[in-house]
Design an enzyme around this catalytic site. Structure first.
Site, PDB file in Angstrom:
ATOM      1  N   ARG A 263       0.839  -1.188   0.000  1.00 35.44           N
ATOM      2  CA  ARG A 263       0.000   0.000   0.000  1.00 35.44           C
ATOM      3  C   ARG A 263       0.880   1.247   0.000  1.00 35.44           C
ATOM      4  NH1 ARG A 263      -2.374  -3.475   3.984  1.00 35.44           N
ATOM      5  NH2 ARG A 263      -4.443  -4.224   3.358  1.00 35.44           N
ATOM      6  N   LYS A 287      -2.003  -2.511   8.453  1.00 35.49           N
ATOM      7  CA  LYS A 287      -3.104  -1.954   9.219  1.00 35.49           C
ATOM      8  C   LYS A 287      -3.173  -2.629  10.592  1.00 35.49           C
ATOM      9  CE  LYS A 287      -6.068  -0.810   5.276  1.00 35.49           C
ATOM     10  NZ  LYS A 287      -7.375  -1.056   4.636  1.00 35.49           N
ATOM     11  N   HIS A 358      -2.941   1.869  -5.316  1.00 34.12           N
ATOM     12  CA  HIS A 358      -3.703   0.631  -5.172  1.00 34.12           C
ATOM     13  C   HIS A 358      -3.904  -0.087  -6.509  1.00 34.12           C
ATOM     14  CE1 HIS A 358      -5.017  -0.678  -1.271  1.00 34.12           C
ATOM     15  NE2 HIS A 358      -6.035  -1.330  -1.797  1.00 34.12           N
ATOM     16  N   ARG A 361      -1.420  -2.744  -6.582  1.00 33.76           N
ATOM     17  CA  ARG A 361      -1.780  -3.786  -5.620  1.00 33.76           C
ATOM     18  C   ARG A 361      -2.819  -4.727  -6.228  1.00 33.76           C
ATOM     19  NH1 ARG A 361      -1.600  -4.983  -0.205  1.00 33.76           N
ATOM     20  NH2 ARG A 361      -3.496  -5.783   0.782  1.00 33.76           N
ATOM     21  N   HIS A 383      -4.160  -9.942   3.761  1.00 33.97           N
ATOM     22  CA  HIS A 383      -5.600  -9.881   3.969  1.00 33.97           C
ATOM     23  C   HIS A 383      -5.958 -10.574   5.276  1.00 33.97           C
ATOM     24  CE1 HIS A 383      -6.294  -9.472  -0.646  1.00 33.97           C
ATOM     25  NE2 HIS A 383      -6.156  -8.296  -0.067  1.00 33.97           N
ATOM     26  N   TYR A 392     -10.062 -12.079  -5.584  1.00 34.84           N
ATOM     27  CA  TYR A 392      -9.087 -12.051  -6.668  1.00 34.84           C
ATOM     28  C   TYR A 392      -9.208 -13.264  -7.583  1.00 34.84           C
ATOM     29  CZ  TYR A 392      -6.891  -8.098  -4.424  1.00 34.84           C
ATOM     30  OH  TYR A 392      -6.652  -6.857  -3.892  1.00 34.84           O
TER      31      TYR A 392
END
Length: 413
Positions: A263, A287, A358, A361, A383, A392
């Protein structure tokens, strides 16, 4: 000599900063040490001298400088010595003077400038932001956005959380729904939900009020990920001019984004000690304060070495990637996205579904088409939910075509 340089020299010659003269000289020396060009420093010096000259004319002592002083300087009808004549100074010119005042504050000669006094209820919102920072592990950008969203809702909710109820909360959100977009409203409900939970933990409102917030309709994972092809990703990376410091830096950034699906915040926060060269790994802070070790691809590692050796400015920063012009500060997330946007333009890719960090990404879905499992992709992209990674799987259109069935609408009964 250009006219702008002549103006700066004339202002420097005629503006007398008085008692601030030694501080102006120290200020310009500081700017030069940060790597600013002589022309840029001359602009700051002219503003600082002008500010000192105006202080003498207005009979304001150095110790009395505050935010109101800077505002008065910005509004004064300038007929000071030199070639400058203006009824109102430009924001850029005033900001240079403001930076000089900040330098005086660093030296301890004036009180640091303060912005407008916080409005009513700000103390509670600030406490909420401290709570988010301490317990939720979200980024400063998100914390600031949550605070702004809550402040926007407070006039409708009222000043006393003890009077909040489900009806009031729903009215506040439904009222905002008439004035803002669905995406913005969803962010607002997220911020309010966190704020109500914080108030409940402090005993300032009834528990469970966060459940009264209306749900903003959203069909998660319903669309295909937006990405560009592997060949186009390579064109984007190859568009960097590696004969310049900026091109060397941008190539390293683009390789990290494309190879590891990082990111923008991962790039801006990356530090020198995050790389273990002996193991060939990269520590990434994601995150929620999560840290993971990812394998550092050879080409990305070589690009970082080239940047550190040949292009990184000599600045005392822990972050790896810095601006290429003074002051040499770490890149921010918006700058990382700009690197991608400019590279897309250089590569003549005008059909990209988005133009930020992004995009690359999402383009890491090439790993799936190359045979990687969803577990591997989920680990690399960090994730938390397998459902997010499963999103995906939909990009392998060729594989999907093999399992699709004919539309039954034309079949006979």
């Amino acid at each position: 000599m250009s006219k702008s340089k002549e103006v700066l020299l004339e202002c420097t010659r005629l503006m007398n900063p008085g008692a601030l003269r030694p501080f102006v000289e120290a200020f310009t020396s500081r700017l030069l040490s940060l790597g600013h060009t002589r022309l840029t420093v001359s602009g700051y010096e002219a503003s600082a001298r002008h500010f000192g000259h105006w202080l003498q004319s207005a009979k304001i002592a150095v110790a009395e400088i505050n935010e109101d002083t800077v505002r008065r300087f910005a509004r004064h009808r300038c007929r000071c010595a030199g070639v400058r004549r203006a009824d109102r100074l430009s924001a850029k010119y005033v900001n240079r003077a403001r930076r000089f005042v900040s330098f005086l504050a660093e030296c301890g000669f004036v009180t640091p400038l303060t912005q407008d006094e916080p409005r009513a209820h700000d103390d509670q919102v600030l406490a909420f932001q401290v709570w988010l920072r301490r317990h939720r592990g979200i980024s400063e950008r998100t914390i600031g956005r949550h605070g702004r969203m809550v402040m926007r809702l407070l006039p409708a909710l009222g000043p006393d959380p003890r009077h909040y109820d489900a009806r009031l909360i729903r009215q506040a959100i439904l009222g905002e729904a008439q004035r803002t977009s669905r995406a913005n409203l969803k962010t607002m409900t997220m911020a309010l939900r966190g704020y109500l939970r914080y108030l409940a933990t402090q005993g300032l409102c009834r528990a469970g009020l966060d459940h009264a917030i209306p749900t903003v309709p959203q069909w998660r994972l319903s669309a295909l990920p937006r990405y560009i092809s592997t060949a186009e990703v390579e064109r984007v990376i190859a568009s960097c001019d590696i004969t310049t410091p900026m091109g060397i830096r941008d190539r390293a950034v683009l390789l990290l984004l494309a190879r590891l699906g990082l990111r923008a915040g991962d790039i801006s926060g990356m530090r020198l000690d995050d790389i273990d060269w002996s193991e060939g790994t990269l520590r990434v802070r994601g995150k929620g304060r999560r840290e993971v070790r990812l394998p550092l691809p050879q080409d990305a590692g070589d690009a970082i070495i080239d940047y550190l050796r040949d292009a990184r400015p000599p600045a005392a920063c822990e972050q790896i990637f810095l601006r290429t012009v003074a002051p040499f500060r770490p890149l921010v997330s918006a700058s990382v996205s700009s690197i991608v946007s400019l590279a897309l333009a250089r590569a003549d890719i005008d059909h990209a579904p988005s133009r930020g960090a992004h995009l690359l990404r999402h383009s890491a879905t090439s790993m799936l088409r190359a045979g990687a499992t969803l577990d591997v992709i989920g680990t690399v992209l960090r994730h938390r939910s397998v459902d997010t990674t499963a999103h995906y799987a939909k990009v392998d259109v060729d594989m999907l075509l093999r399992v699709t069935q004919p539309w039954p609408g034309s079949a006979s009964c």
